[in-house]
Design an enzyme around this catalytic site. Structure first.
Site, PDB file in Angstrom:
ATOM      1  N   SER A 136      40.037  52.429  25.190  1.00 21.36           N
ATOM      2  CA  SER A 136      40.963  51.301  25.034  1.00 21.36           C
ATOM      3  C   SER A 136      42.423  51.764  24.970  1.00 21.36           C
ATOM      4  CB  SER A 136      40.625  50.521  23.763  1.00 21.36           C
ATOM      5  OG  SER A 136      41.612  49.536  23.550  1.00 21.36           O
ATOM      6  N   LEU A 137      43.289  51.042  25.691  1.00 17.11           N
ATOM      7  CA  LEU A 137      44.724  51.352  25.668  1.00 17.11           C
ATOM      8  C   LEU A 137      45.456  50.501  24.630  1.00 17.11           C
ATOM      9  CD1 LEU A 137      45.384  51.659  29.522  1.00 17.11           C
ATOM     10  CD2 LEU A 137      44.989  53.482  27.866  1.00 17.11           C
ATOM     11  N   SER A 138      44.715  49.590  23.971  1.00 14.17           N
ATOM     12  CA  SER A 138      45.364  48.694  23.008  1.00 14.17           C
ATOM     13  C   SER A 138      45.987  49.438  21.823  1.00 14.17           C
ATOM     14  CB  SER A 138      44.377  47.635  22.516  1.00 14.17           C
ATOM     15  OG  SER A 138      44.074  46.770  23.587  1.00 14.17           O
ATOM     16  N   LYS A 169      33.178  39.685  23.275  1.00 10.48           N
ATOM     17  CA  LYS A 169      34.083  38.533  23.396  1.00 10.48           C
ATOM     18  C   LYS A 169      33.372  37.182  23.286  1.00 10.48           C
ATOM     19  CE  LYS A 169      37.744  40.549  26.241  1.00 10.48           C
ATOM     20  NZ  LYS A 169      38.564  40.324  27.447  1.00 10.48           N
ATOM     21  N   ASP A 201      43.864  36.195  26.920  1.00 12.50           N
ATOM     22  CA  ASP A 201      43.712  36.633  28.319  1.00 12.50           C
ATOM     23  C   ASP A 201      44.302  35.586  29.270  1.00 12.50           C
ATOM     24  OD1 ASP A 201      42.468  39.055  27.804  1.00 12.50           O
ATOM     25  OD2 ASP A 201      40.466  38.161  27.744  1.00 12.50           O
ATOM     26  N   GLY A 260      32.926  35.292  36.222  1.00 14.47           N
ATOM     27  CA  GLY A 260      32.519  35.757  34.888  1.00 14.47           C
ATOM     28  C   GLY A 260      33.568  35.415  33.837  1.00 14.47           C
ATOM     29  N   GLY A 297      46.000  44.816  37.406  1.00 10.69           N
ATOM     30  CA  GLY A 297      45.766  44.148  36.122  1.00 10.69           C
ATOM     31  C   GLY A 297      46.494  44.732  34.931  1.00 10.69           C
TER      32      GLY A 297
HETATM   33  P1  ATR Z   1      34.159  39.962  33.072  1.00 12.91           P
HETATM   34  O1  ATR Z   1      34.056  39.546  31.635  1.00 12.91           O
HETATM   35  O2  ATR Z   1      34.948  41.233  33.282  1.00 12.91           O
HETATM   36  O3  ATR Z   1      34.619  38.865  33.957  1.00 12.91           O
HETATM   37  P2  ATR Z   1      31.428  39.467  33.825  1.00 12.91           P
HETATM   38  O4  ATR Z   1      31.458  38.240  32.975  1.00 12.91           O
HETATM   39  O5  ATR Z   1      30.251  40.367  33.756  1.00 12.91           O
HETATM   40  O6  ATR Z   1      32.682  40.387  33.518  1.00 12.91           O
HETATM   41  O7  ATR Z   1      31.677  38.995  35.357  1.00 12.91           O
HETATM   42  C1  ATR Z   1      31.681  39.876  36.417  1.00 12.91           C
HETATM   43  C2  ATR Z   1      32.002  39.122  37.714  1.00 12.91           C
HETATM   44  O8  ATR Z   1      32.090  40.094  38.773  1.00 12.91           O
HETATM   45  C3  ATR Z   1      30.940  38.134  38.145  1.00 12.91           C
HETATM   46  O9  ATR Z   1      31.561  37.100  38.864  1.00 12.91           O
HETATM   47  C4  ATR Z   1      30.065  38.982  39.078  1.00 12.91           C
HETATM   48  O10 ATR Z   1      29.340  38.238  40.025  1.00 12.91           O
HETATM   49  P3  ATR Z   1      27.910  37.550  39.634  1.00 12.91           P
HETATM   50  O11 ATR Z   1      28.236  36.296  38.901  1.00 12.91           O
HETATM   51  O12 ATR Z   1      27.268  37.323  40.935  1.00 12.91           O
HETATM   52  O13 ATR Z   1      27.200  38.576  38.799  1.00 12.91           O
HETATM   53  C5  ATR Z   1      31.131  39.785  39.775  1.00 12.91           C
HETATM   54  N1  ATR Z   1      30.643  41.042  40.336  1.00 12.91           N
HETATM   55  C6  ATR Z   1      30.278  42.150  39.663  1.00 12.91           C
HETATM   56  N2  ATR Z   1      29.912  43.133  40.517  1.00 12.91           N
HETATM   57  C7  ATR Z   1      30.071  42.623  41.777  1.00 12.91           C
HETATM   58  C8  ATR Z   1      29.859  43.122  43.098  1.00 12.91           C
HETATM   59  N3  ATR Z   1      29.443  44.370  43.293  1.00 12.91           N
HETATM   60  N4  ATR Z   1      30.123  42.303  44.145  1.00 12.91           N
HETATM   61  C9  ATR Z   1      30.571  41.056  43.940  1.00 12.91           C
HETATM   62  N5  ATR Z   1      30.778  40.510  42.728  1.00 12.91           N
HETATM   63  C10 ATR Z   1      30.532  41.279  41.661  1.00 12.91           C
END
Ligand code: ATR
Length: 294
Positions: A25-27, A76, A112, A139, A257
Site C-alpha cells: 500500500s502507498l497510503s 471494502k 473512490d 466490479g 490511476g
Molecule cells: P475491483 O474492485 O478492482 O473493481 P472486481 O470487483 O473484482 O475488482 O472487478 C474486476 C473487474 O475486472 C470485473 O469487471 C471483471 O470482469 P467480470 O465481471 O467478468 O469478472 C474485470 N476483469 C478482470 N479480469 C479481466 C480480464 N482478464 N478480462 C476482462 N475483464 C476482466
C-alpha cells in the site's frame, strides 16, 4: 505528524489502513507525508487484517480509539455491514474505503468516487456533463466510477464487461444515483468490433485489471475513438499500460490511476482532519514511489 519515533507521545492520534495484503500500500507514504507537512500530531499505520478477523479488528480499532482508517482489498464490501452508518456514496456503491468516527460510532464513506471525479476533471480537464462514456468493467471500481459519473451529469454510458449479469446490475445504479442518463451493456469484443459505437464516446474508463503486468485488451483500436476523446486507465502499475501506450502513440489525452489513488487519499484526509492536505503532495509521493518500482 511525527518527524521521528521519539516524538510519539500519549497525545499522538492514530490513523491507519486495513487490508490483506497491505505491504504494497502507498497510503501510509502519502498520508504520513501530508500529516508531516502540516505538522499534525498524527501517525498513519498499515494493519494487515485477515478476512476472518475483520469484525474483531473493527472492534479493536474502536477500543484503541483510532481516529479513522482506510479500507482496502479485500474488505471494502464486507465493512459496509460492520459500521454504524454510511455516507450516501458508500451506500450507493456498496463499498467503504474510508471510516470516520462520530463519537462511539464508525461511519463508512467511499472516497473512490470523488477521487475518480477529481482525477478526470482536475487531472485531465474533462467535463462529464452531457458526456458519453464507455466503462470497461463492472466490479467495485466501476461502481464508484459510475456513481461519480452519474452524479456529474453524464448523458450516456455503455458498460463493456466480460460477465453481462454484473454489467446489468451495475446499470440499475444509474437511477439510484439520481441520473437520467441512458445506459446499456455489451461485451468487450462487441464494442471493440463496432467502429461507430467506439467513435461515439467522449471518455473511456478502464476499471478492469487488464493492463496490470502489461496485459492488453485484444482488438481495442484507440484510433477509432473520436477526436478529443479521453482515456482514463485506473491501473497504475505499470504506469503506462498497453492501452495508455496506444493512446500516447495516437495523440489521445490519457492518464493512469495514480491521480485517483492520490485524490481518494486527499478526500479521506479531509474527512479525518477537516482541512486540505498540501496540494499535489500526495500525488508527488505516489509518483516517486511508483517510479522507484519501475
Ligand atoms: P475491483 O474492485 O478492482 O473493481 P472486481 O470487483 O473484482 O475488482 O472487478 C474486476 C473487474 O475486472 C470485473 O469487471 C471483471 O470482469 P467480470 O465481471 O467478468 O469478472 C474485470 N476483469 C478482470 N479480469 C479481466 C480480464 N482478464 N478480462 C476482462 N475483464 C476482466
Amino acid at each position: 505528524m511525527i518527524q521521528s519515533i521519539s516524538e510519539l507521545t500519549g497525545k499522538t492520534k492514530v490513523l491507519g489502513i486495513i487490508g490483506d495484503p497491505i505491504s504494497h500500500s502507498l497510503s501510509p507514504l502519502m498520508q504520513n507525508a501530508a500529516l508531516r507537512a502540516l505538522g499534525l500530531d498524527y501517525i498513519y499505520v498499515p494493519f494487515r487484517v485477515r478476512p476472518e478477523e475483520l469484525s474483531t479488528a473493527l472492534l479493536g480499532l474502536q477500543s484503541l480509539n483510532v481516529a479513522g482508517f482506510n479500507v482496502t482489498i479485500p474488505h471494502k464490501t464486507a465493512v459496509v455491514g460492520l459500521v454504524d452508518g454510511l455516507s450516501r456514496e458508500a451506500e450507493l456503491i456498496g463499498a467503504v474505503n474510508t471510516v470516520t468516527r462520530e463519537g462511539a460510532h464508525l461511519i463508512g464513506h467511499n472516497t473512490d468516487a470523488i477521487g475518480f471525479l477529481s482525477a478526470i476533471t482536475e487531472g485531465m480537464g474533462f467535463d462529464p456533463a452531457g458526456a458519453s462514456v464507455l466503462l470497461l468493467g463492472a466490479g467495485g471500481a466501476a461502481r464508484a466510477a459510475l456513481v461519480a459519473l452519474a452524479q456529474a451529469g453524464i448523458e450516456n454510458i455503455t458498460i463493456a464487461n466480460r460477465t453481462q449479469s454484473t454489467a446489468e446490475n451495475l446499470l440499475s445504479l444509474l437511477k439510484h444515483a439520481g441520473s437520467r442518463a441512458s445506459g446499456s451493456h455489451t461485451s468487450l469484443a462487441a464494442v471493440c468490433a463496432d467502429r461507430a459505437l467506439l467513435g461515439s464516446f467522449d471518455l473511456v474508463v478502464n476499471t478492469t485489471s487488464v493492463g496490470m503486468g502489461g496485459t492488453a485488451f485484444a482488438n481495442f483500436d484507440v484510433t477509432w475513438l473520436k477526436p478529443g476523446a479521453r482515456i482514463y486507465d485506473m491501473v497504475y502499475v505499470p504506469s503506462e499500460t498497453p492501452l495508455l501506450q496506444a493512446a500516447r502513440a495516437a495523440g489521445i489525452k490519457a492518464m493512469n490511476g495514480a491521480s485517483m489513488l492520490a485524490a481518494q487519499g486527499e478526500s479521506a484526509f479531509r474527512l479525518w482532519i477537516g482541512c486540505d492536505p498540501p496540494p499535489g503532495l500526495m500525488l508527488e509521493r505516489v509518483l516517486s514511489a511508483l517510479a522507484a518500482l519501475s
